[in-house]
Write a protein that holds these residues in place. Sequence first.
Motif, PDB file in Angstrom:
ATOM      1  N   MET A  95       0.845  -1.179   0.000  1.00 49.36           N
ATOM      2  CA  MET A  95       0.000   0.000   0.000  1.00 49.36           C
ATOM      3  C   MET A  95       0.887   1.238   0.000  1.00 49.36           C
ATOM      4  SD  MET A  95      -3.306   0.679   2.199  1.00 49.36           S
ATOM      5  CE  MET A  95      -3.300   2.004   3.346  1.00 49.36           C
ATOM      6  N   THR A  96       0.508   2.227  -0.768  1.00 46.93           N
ATOM      7  CA  THR A  96       1.294   3.445  -0.881  1.00 46.93           C
ATOM      8  C   THR A  96       0.695   4.534  -0.001  1.00 46.93           C
ATOM      9  OG1 THR A  96      -0.006   4.213  -2.737  1.00 46.93           O
ATOM     10  CG2 THR A  96       1.938   2.907  -3.253  1.00 46.93           C
ATOM     11  N   PRO A  97       1.485   5.552   0.347  1.00 46.96           N
ATOM     12  CA  PRO A  97       0.947   6.634   1.185  1.00 46.96           C
ATOM     13  C   PRO A  97      -0.148   7.438   0.502  1.00 46.96           C
ATOM     14  CG  PRO A  97       3.347   6.842   0.927  1.00 46.96           C
ATOM     15  CD  PRO A  97       2.895   5.682   0.113  1.00 46.96           C
ATOM     16  N   GLU A  98      -0.152   7.453  -0.831  1.00 42.39           N
ATOM     17  CA  GLU A  98      -1.138   8.265  -1.543  1.00 42.39           C
ATOM     18  C   GLU A  98      -2.506   7.583  -1.656  1.00 42.39           C
ATOM     19  OE1 GLU A  98       1.974   7.951  -2.593  1.00 42.39           O
ATOM     20  OE2 GLU A  98       2.708  10.001  -2.520  1.00 42.39           O
ATOM     21  N   GLY A  99      -2.571   6.270  -1.403  1.00 46.20           N
ATOM     22  CA  GLY A  99      -3.860   5.596  -1.475  1.00 46.20           C
ATOM     23  C   GLY A  99      -3.739   4.240  -2.132  1.00 46.20           C
ATOM     24  N   ASP A 100      -4.886   3.605  -2.404  1.00 49.86           N
ATOM     25  CA  ASP A 100      -4.912   2.260  -2.956  1.00 49.86           C
ATOM     26  C   ASP A 100      -5.030   2.232  -4.468  1.00 49.86           C
ATOM     27  OD1 ASP A 100      -4.772   1.241  -0.416  1.00 49.86           O
ATOM     28  OD2 ASP A 100      -6.940   1.037  -0.198  1.00 49.86           O
ATOM     29  N   ALA A 101      -5.192   3.344  -5.112  1.00 49.08           N
ATOM     30  CA  ALA A 101      -5.397   3.387  -6.553  1.00 49.08           C
ATOM     31  C   ALA A 101      -4.160   2.891  -7.285  1.00 49.08           C
ATOM     32  CB  ALA A 101      -5.727   4.808  -7.001  1.00 49.08           C
ATOM     33  N   SER A 102      -4.381   2.274  -8.440  1.00 46.59           N
ATOM     34  CA  SER A 102      -3.242   1.810  -9.229  1.00 46.59           C
ATOM     35  C   SER A 102      -2.555   3.013  -9.866  1.00 46.59           C
ATOM     36  CB  SER A 102      -3.708   0.832 -10.299  1.00 46.59           C
ATOM     37  OG  SER A 102      -4.563   1.480 -11.201  1.00 46.59           O
ATOM     38  N   PRO A 103      -1.236   2.930 -10.027  1.00 47.63           N
ATOM     39  CA  PRO A 103      -0.507   4.076 -10.578  1.00 47.63           C
ATOM     40  C   PRO A 103      -0.837   4.302 -12.050  1.00 47.63           C
ATOM     41  CG  PRO A 103       0.990   2.260 -10.123  1.00 47.63           C
ATOM     42  CD  PRO A 103      -0.355   1.851  -9.634  1.00 47.63           C
ATOM     43  N   ALA A 104      -0.895   5.562 -12.430  1.00 46.20           N
ATOM     44  CA  ALA A 104      -1.143   5.928 -13.827  1.00 46.20           C
ATOM     45  C   ALA A 104       0.178   5.896 -14.584  1.00 46.20           C
ATOM     46  CB  ALA A 104      -1.752   7.321 -13.898  1.00 46.20           C
ATOM     47  N   SER A 105       0.092   5.664 -15.883  1.00 50.54           N
ATOM     48  CA  SER A 105       1.304   5.704 -16.698  1.00 50.54           C
ATOM     49  C   SER A 105       1.594   7.157 -17.074  1.00 50.54           C
ATOM     50  CB  SER A 105       1.138   4.851 -17.949  1.00 50.54           C
ATOM     51  OG  SER A 105       0.100   5.366 -18.752  1.00 50.54           O
ATOM     52  N   LEU A 106       2.878   7.461 -17.210  1.00 56.75           N
ATOM     53  CA  LEU A 106       3.304   8.806 -17.573  1.00 56.75           C
ATOM     54  C   LEU A 106       3.688   8.845 -19.041  1.00 56.75           C
ATOM     55  CD1 LEU A 106       5.616   9.817 -14.593  1.00 56.75           C
ATOM     56  CD2 LEU A 106       3.235  10.401 -14.948  1.00 56.75           C
ATOM     57  N   ARG A 107       3.365   9.955 -19.698  1.00 53.96           N
ATOM     58  CA  ARG A 107       3.868  10.191 -21.054  1.00 53.96           C
ATOM     59  C   ARG A 107       4.478  11.579 -21.064  1.00 53.96           C
ATOM     60  NH1 ARG A 107       0.727  13.319 -24.496  1.00 53.96           N
ATOM     61  NH2 ARG A 107      -1.314  13.791 -23.695  1.00 53.96           N
ATOM     62  N   ILE A 108       5.581  11.721 -21.780  1.00 56.39           N
ATOM     63  CA  ILE A 108       6.325  12.962 -21.793  1.00 56.39           C
ATOM     64  C   ILE A 108       5.775  13.891 -22.877  1.00 56.39           C
ATOM     65  CG2 ILE A 108       8.617  13.987 -22.046  1.00 56.39           C
ATOM     66  CD1 ILE A 108       8.303  12.207 -19.592  1.00 56.39           C
ATOM     67  N   ALA A 113       8.691  14.135 -10.478  1.00 49.11           N
ATOM     68  CA  ALA A 113       7.481  13.755 -11.208  1.00 49.11           C
ATOM     69  C   ALA A 113       7.360  12.241 -11.314  1.00 49.11           C
ATOM     70  CB  ALA A 113       7.491  14.384 -12.593  1.00 49.11           C
ATOM     71  N   ARG A 114       8.474  11.549 -11.520  1.00 47.04           N
ATOM     72  CA  ARG A 114       8.454  10.089 -11.627  1.00 47.04           C
ATOM     73  C   ARG A 114       7.962   9.454 -10.330  1.00 47.04           C
ATOM     74  NH1 ARG A 114      11.032   5.783 -10.120  1.00 47.04           N
ATOM     75  NH2 ARG A 114      12.586   6.918  -8.914  1.00 47.04           N
ATOM     76  N   ILE A 115       8.308  10.070  -9.202  1.00 51.18           N
ATOM     77  CA  ILE A 115       7.911   9.531  -7.906  1.00 51.18           C
ATOM     78  C   ILE A 115       6.470   9.890  -7.557  1.00 51.18           C
ATOM     79  CG2 ILE A 115       8.351   9.737  -5.415  1.00 51.18           C
ATOM     80  CD1 ILE A 115      11.342  10.060  -6.166  1.00 51.18           C
ATOM     81  N   VAL A 116       6.058  11.129  -7.792  1.00 50.31           N
ATOM     82  CA  VAL A 116       4.775  11.628  -7.285  1.00 50.31           C
ATOM     83  C   VAL A 116       3.617  11.460  -8.275  1.00 50.31           C
ATOM     84  CG1 VAL A 116       3.582  13.718  -6.499  1.00 50.31           C
ATOM     85  CG2 VAL A 116       5.904  13.247  -5.732  1.00 50.31           C
ATOM     86  N   LEU A 117       3.828  11.793  -9.538  1.00 47.43           N
ATOM     87  CA  LEU A 117       2.700  11.870 -10.480  1.00 47.43           C
ATOM     88  C   LEU A 117       1.950  10.558 -10.746  1.00 47.43           C
ATOM     89  CD1 LEU A 117       3.740  14.495 -13.158  1.00 47.43           C
ATOM     90  CD2 LEU A 117       1.966  14.660 -11.429  1.00 47.43           C
ATOM     91  N   PRO A 118       2.595   9.387 -10.789  1.00 44.69           N
ATOM     92  CA  PRO A 118       1.800   8.183 -11.056  1.00 44.69           C
ATOM     93  C   PRO A 118       0.676   7.963 -10.041  1.00 44.69           C
ATOM     94  CG  PRO A 118       4.101   7.692 -11.397  1.00 44.69           C
ATOM     95  CD  PRO A 118       4.033   9.074 -10.799  1.00 44.69           C
ATOM     96  N   MET A 119       0.878   8.395  -8.794  1.00 49.20           N
ATOM     97  CA  MET A 119      -0.158   8.200  -7.783  1.00 49.20           C
ATOM     98  C   MET A 119      -0.978   9.463  -7.511  1.00 49.20           C
ATOM     99  SD  MET A 119       0.053   5.072  -7.264  1.00 49.20           S
ATOM    100  CE  MET A 119      -1.032   4.783  -5.898  1.00 49.20           C
ATOM    101  N   ALA A 120      -0.370  10.642  -7.603  1.00 51.58           N
ATOM    102  CA  ALA A 120      -1.067  11.878  -7.231  1.00 51.58           C
ATOM    103  C   ALA A 120      -1.630  12.624  -8.438  1.00 51.58           C
ATOM    104  CB  ALA A 120      -0.133  12.793  -6.451  1.00 51.58           C
ATOM    105  N   GLY A 121      -1.121  12.353  -9.638  1.00 50.86           N
ATOM    106  CA  GLY A 121      -1.641  13.004 -10.837  1.00 50.86           C
ATOM    107  C   GLY A 121      -2.951  12.376 -11.271  1.00 50.86           C
ATOM    108  N   ARG A 122      -3.753  13.143 -11.948  1.00 52.35           N
ATOM    109  CA  ARG A 122      -5.037  12.618 -12.421  1.00 52.35           C
ATOM    110  C   ARG A 122      -4.916  12.095 -13.849  1.00 52.35           C
ATOM    111  NH1 ARG A 122      -9.754  16.678 -10.307  1.00 52.35           N
ATOM    112  NH2 ARG A 122      -9.393  16.310  -8.105  1.00 52.35           N
TER     113      ARG A 122
END
Length: 120
Positions: free
Chosen positions: A1-14, A76-85
């Motif tokens: 479990m991650t600190p940001e929640g249970d949601a699956s991480p989103a993929s990032l595109r540059i 961004a690699r650390i935070v955005l997959p879980m905190a980004g929409r």
Amino acid sequence: MTPEGDASPASLRILRTRPQFLALNRGIRVPAGAFLLQARDRGDEDPAVGVGFTCSRKVGNAVARNRAKRRLREAARIVLPMAGRPGWDYALIGRKDATAGRAFDALLDDLRGALDRAHR
């Protein structure tokens, strides 16, 4: 479990093209301690989180700009997959002396706080 929640991480595109950054320029702007965050909902069905990075020459010479961008990319690699929409694009714009000199934990907190403010 991650600190940001249970949601699956989103993929990032540059984000790489000028029209993508220009579209972000018309979106939400949130100043953070070490950088400026721009955000916008793309309004498409793509669930990926888009992210782009930029540092102007005001940040410093090429070495300083590249260091600032490396730090922003890692944050961004650390935070955005879980905190980004999903379906949103974000641009992180470096600031002179602040981006490269900020403690990395504080940089991560800046990004999390800026995302919270952008999505209010």
